[in-house]
Write a protein that holds these residues in place. Structure first.
Motif, PDB file in Angstrom:
ATOM      1  N   SER A 240     -14.515  10.360  -5.830  1.00 54.63           N
ATOM      2  CA  SER A 240     -13.445  10.295  -6.973  1.00 54.63           C
ATOM      3  C   SER A 240     -12.064  10.527  -6.441  1.00 54.63           C
ATOM      4  CB  SER A 240     -14.007  11.405  -7.620  1.00 54.63           C
ATOM      5  OG  SER A 240     -13.611  12.644  -7.018  1.00 54.63           O
ATOM      6  N   VAL A 241     -11.782  10.513  -5.032  1.00 52.55           N
ATOM      7  CA  VAL A 241     -10.422  10.907  -4.835  1.00 52.55           C
ATOM      8  C   VAL A 241      -9.982   9.777  -3.747  1.00 52.55           C
ATOM      9  CG1 VAL A 241     -11.297  12.235  -2.779  1.00 52.55           C
ATOM     10  CG2 VAL A 241      -8.905  12.626  -3.795  1.00 52.55           C
ATOM     11  N   ARG A 242      -8.836   9.432  -3.796  1.00 51.95           N
ATOM     12  CA  ARG A 242      -8.315   8.516  -2.535  1.00 51.95           C
ATOM     13  C   ARG A 242      -7.081   9.344  -1.839  1.00 51.95           C
ATOM     14  NH1 ARG A 242      -4.230   3.450  -3.374  1.00 51.95           N
ATOM     15  NH2 ARG A 242      -4.307   2.784  -1.317  1.00 51.95           N
ATOM     16  N   TRP A 243      -7.242   9.545  -0.537  1.00 48.11           N
ATOM     17  CA  TRP A 243      -6.015  10.206   0.033  1.00 48.11           C
ATOM     18  C   TRP A 243      -4.994   9.038   0.503  1.00 48.11           C
ATOM     19  CZ3 TRP A 243      -5.589  15.547   1.322  1.00 48.11           C
ATOM     20  CH2 TRP A 243      -6.633  16.188   1.121  1.00 48.11           C
ATOM     21  N   VAL A 244      -3.853   9.559   0.319  1.00 46.13           N
ATOM     22  CA  VAL A 244      -2.600   8.648   0.473  1.00 46.13           C
ATOM     23  C   VAL A 244      -1.441   9.270   1.211  1.00 46.13           C
ATOM     24  CG1 VAL A 244      -0.703   7.087  -0.583  1.00 46.13           C
ATOM     25  CG2 VAL A 244      -3.006   7.517  -1.737  1.00 46.13           C
ATOM     26  N   LYS A 245      -1.230   8.526   2.332  1.00 49.82           N
ATOM     27  CA  LYS A 245      -0.280   9.072   3.280  1.00 49.82           C
ATOM     28  C   LYS A 245       1.189   8.526   2.762  1.00 49.82           C
ATOM     29  CE  LYS A 245       1.856  10.860   7.036  1.00 49.82           C
ATOM     30  NZ  LYS A 245       1.884  12.347   7.462  1.00 49.82           N
ATOM     31  N   ASP A 246       2.041   9.278   2.434  1.00 48.09           N
ATOM     32  CA  ASP A 246       3.568   9.011   1.731  1.00 48.09           C
ATOM     33  C   ASP A 246       4.164   9.279   3.108  1.00 48.09           C
ATOM     34  OD1 ASP A 246       5.467   8.134  -0.292  1.00 48.09           O
ATOM     35  OD2 ASP A 246       6.275  10.335   0.337  1.00 48.09           O
ATOM     36  N   GLU A 247       4.600   7.870   3.383  1.00 45.68           N
ATOM     37  CA  GLU A 247       5.658   7.704   4.531  1.00 45.68           C
ATOM     38  C   GLU A 247       6.884   8.348   4.521  1.00 45.68           C
ATOM     39  OE1 GLU A 247       4.419   6.786   7.380  1.00 45.68           O
ATOM     40  OE2 GLU A 247       2.579   6.133   6.657  1.00 45.68           O
ATOM     41  N   ALA A 248       7.644   8.172   3.375  1.00 36.73           N
ATOM     42  CA  ALA A 248       8.740   8.679   3.247  1.00 36.73           C
ATOM     43  C   ALA A 248       8.921  10.266   3.092  1.00 36.73           C
ATOM     44  CB  ALA A 248       9.377   8.191   1.583  1.00 36.73           C
ATOM     45  N   SER A 249       7.999  10.855   2.422  1.00 34.71           N
ATOM     46  CA  SER A 249       8.076  12.598   2.726  1.00 34.71           C
ATOM     47  C   SER A 249       7.238  13.112   3.581  1.00 34.71           C
ATOM     48  CB  SER A 249       7.562  13.057   1.210  1.00 34.71           C
ATOM     49  OG  SER A 249       6.201  12.577   1.035  1.00 34.71           O
ATOM     50  N   GLY A 250       6.023  12.396   4.096  1.00 34.90           N
ATOM     51  CA  GLY A 250       4.989  12.755   5.093  1.00 34.90           C
ATOM     52  C   GLY A 250       4.043  13.460   4.451  1.00 34.90           C
ATOM     53  N   LEU A 251       4.045  13.415   3.183  1.00 28.24           N
ATOM     54  CA  LEU A 251       2.962  14.284   2.369  1.00 28.24           C
ATOM     55  C   LEU A 251       1.626  13.416   2.602  1.00 28.24           C
ATOM     56  CD1 LEU A 251       4.577  15.675  -0.627  1.00 28.24           C
ATOM     57  CD2 LEU A 251       4.121  16.849   1.474  1.00 28.24           C
ATOM     58  N   ASN A 252       0.467  14.154   2.638  1.00 22.72           N
ATOM     59  CA  ASN A 252      -0.783  13.593   2.389  1.00 22.72           C
ATOM     60  C   ASN A 252      -1.128  13.950   0.934  1.00 22.72           C
ATOM     61  OD1 ASN A 252      -1.684  12.311   4.918  1.00 22.72           O
ATOM     62  ND2 ASN A 252      -1.893  14.584   5.833  1.00 22.72           N
ATOM     63  N   MET A 253      -1.450  13.084   0.188  1.00 25.73           N
ATOM     64  CA  MET A 253      -1.539  13.228  -1.236  1.00 25.73           C
ATOM     65  C   MET A 253      -3.032  12.844  -1.729  1.00 25.73           C
ATOM     66  SD  MET A 253       2.024  11.443  -2.823  1.00 25.73           S
ATOM     67  CE  MET A 253       3.544  11.998  -2.104  1.00 25.73           C
ATOM     68  N   GLN A 254      -3.467  13.548  -2.642  1.00 29.53           N
ATOM     69  CA  GLN A 254      -4.827  13.435  -3.313  1.00 29.53           C
ATOM     70  C   GLN A 254      -4.508  12.593  -4.661  1.00 29.53           C
ATOM     71  OE1 GLN A 254      -7.634  16.529  -2.881  1.00 29.53           O
ATOM     72  NE2 GLN A 254      -6.092  17.743  -1.948  1.00 29.53           N
ATOM     73  N   PHE A 255      -5.044  11.421  -4.924  1.00 29.20           N
ATOM     74  CA  PHE A 255      -5.185  10.653  -6.058  1.00 29.20           C
ATOM     75  C   PHE A 255      -6.554  10.975  -6.578  1.00 29.20           C
ATOM     76  CE2 PHE A 255      -1.120   9.230  -4.623  1.00 29.20           C
ATOM     77  CZ  PHE A 255      -0.408   8.625  -5.722  1.00 29.20           C
ATOM     78  N   PHE A 256      -6.691  11.883  -7.717  1.00 31.35           N
ATOM     79  CA  PHE A 256      -8.078  12.248  -7.993  1.00 31.35           C
ATOM     80  C   PHE A 256      -8.337  11.756  -9.448  1.00 31.35           C
ATOM     81  CE2 PHE A 256     -10.499  16.030  -9.402  1.00 31.35           C
ATOM     82  CZ  PHE A 256     -11.559  15.988  -8.582  1.00 31.35           C
TER      83      PHE A 256
END
Length: 358
Positions: A240-256
């Protein structure tokens, strides 16, 4: 579900690979709406029809063979039907679904700490429609998360929808942020090619996710809640979740996909909205927030022979969000709004041109 054939096992290698092995639709590299229906796509479609014929004994070249569980049938290039009557999407979901995986993802999402300095737990990708409205309510009132609702205006979401969504946000004590994208140029390009080069909702989804990701990066928010009612991944296991690495901020984000993780049904969603006395705006087409699906459906139906939203509704049926009969009913009313679409797109393009010249 395996291919039934009469050759001795020692001679299995003589069969073509597509007959020997089962595979998911995602491995076919051809879209359900035939945007990439090139020579390779036609070959894959032919193989799937042959595989269906041999598996079921039903000739799909005479009449489409439909999955006994969902709406997928052999008109869709990446679909074949197995000997048990299930399509390869149902087969893959059934094989890879584990409820404990979704429960673990929900627990991880809830317990993920905020980024240092962040004032909020998550962004709710709020479309103004029923599913994201239910997700917003659940995140705020059931999970007790501090959230902001972010709506991405693509130029085709009526102001009435946004105002209606703002009322819900005010009721829940959540800020509504409206971002803007220009979808009209892409719709015009697709319309000129009779939608053989893309489907507007897919392009909108891509742009929508980029805007949400950009917003999260700027505000140090590492979690995004979606109103999506089916999986983010189906292989190697349903997630149910996709992890995304945001290159601009360096954040690892969960799209849930919150409703899917909770295994909510459409009846559950409507009950939630009834309980908080909130109703969506009535819009033609398979959408409760955007007019585009109802404006393009006729043109694409004429080309494909089936509704362009059949792919999405089938996934919702497979995930248990609604049943097959309910899904078919939602796709039954197809209206020819081609002229309305053309006028609306031209008006949007004129607005964009005018704004750029100011």
């Amino acid at each position: 579900m395996k291919f039934n054939y009469s050759l001795p096992n020692t001679l299995n290698f003589l069969l073509p690979k597509f007959l020997r092995e089962d595979y998911s639709p995602y491995k076919c590299n051809v879209s359900a709406n035939r945007e990439n229906y090139n020579l390779q796509g036609r070959r894959i479609h032919l193989q799937n029809m042959i595989k269906t014929w041999i598996n079921t004994g039903k000739n799909p070249f005479i009449k489409p063979v439909e999955c006994k569980n969902c709406l997928f049938d052999t008109r869709i290039p990446n679909i074949y039907i197995g000997s048990d009557g299930l399509c390869n999407m149902c087969m893959t979901y059934k094989k890879n679904f584990k409820l404990e995986v979704l429960q673990s993802e929900l627990e991880t999402f809830i317990n993920t700490p905020r980024e240092p300095g962040a004032n909020l737990d998550a962004v709710v990708a709020f479309s103004g429609g029923k599913d994201s409205a239910a997700a917003l309510y659940w995140a705020k009132k059931k999970l007790n998360l501090e959230v902001v609702a972010v709506l991405v205006q693509n130029g085709f979401i009526p102001e009435q929808v946004i105002n209606n969504g703002r009322k819900l946000c005010d009721k829940l004590g959540v800020e509504l942020v409206v971002l803007n994208i220009e979808l009209a140029p892409f719709v015009k390009e697709m319309m000129d090619q009779n939608f053989t080069n893309g489907y507007p909702c897919y392009k909108c989804g891509e742009m929508f996710h980029k805007e949400i990701q950009k917003y999260c990066g700027k505000n140090g928010i590492n979690r995004v809640i979606l109103g999506r009612n089916w999986w983010r991944w189906i292989e190697p296991e349903v997630r149910s979740v996709r992890w995304v690495k945001d290159e601009a901020s360096g954040l690892n984000m969960q799209f849930f996909s919150l409703p899917f993780a909770l295994q909510l049904t459409e009846k559950d969603v409507f009950k939630i909205l009834d309980d908080i006395d909130w109703k969506t705006v009535k819009i033609h087409g398979n959408s409760t927030n955007c007019v585009i699906p109802g404006l393009v459906e006729y043109s694409i139906y004429q080309r494909l022979g089936y509704h362009p939203e059949l792919n999405l509704l089938s996934r919702e049926v497979i995930a248990g969000f609604l049943n097959k009969e309910e899904a078919k009913a939602q796709l039954a009313d197809i209206k020819d709004n081609t002229e309305i679409l053309r006028k609306m797109v031209n008006n949007k393009l004129q607005e964009i041109k005018s704004n750029q010249s100011e």
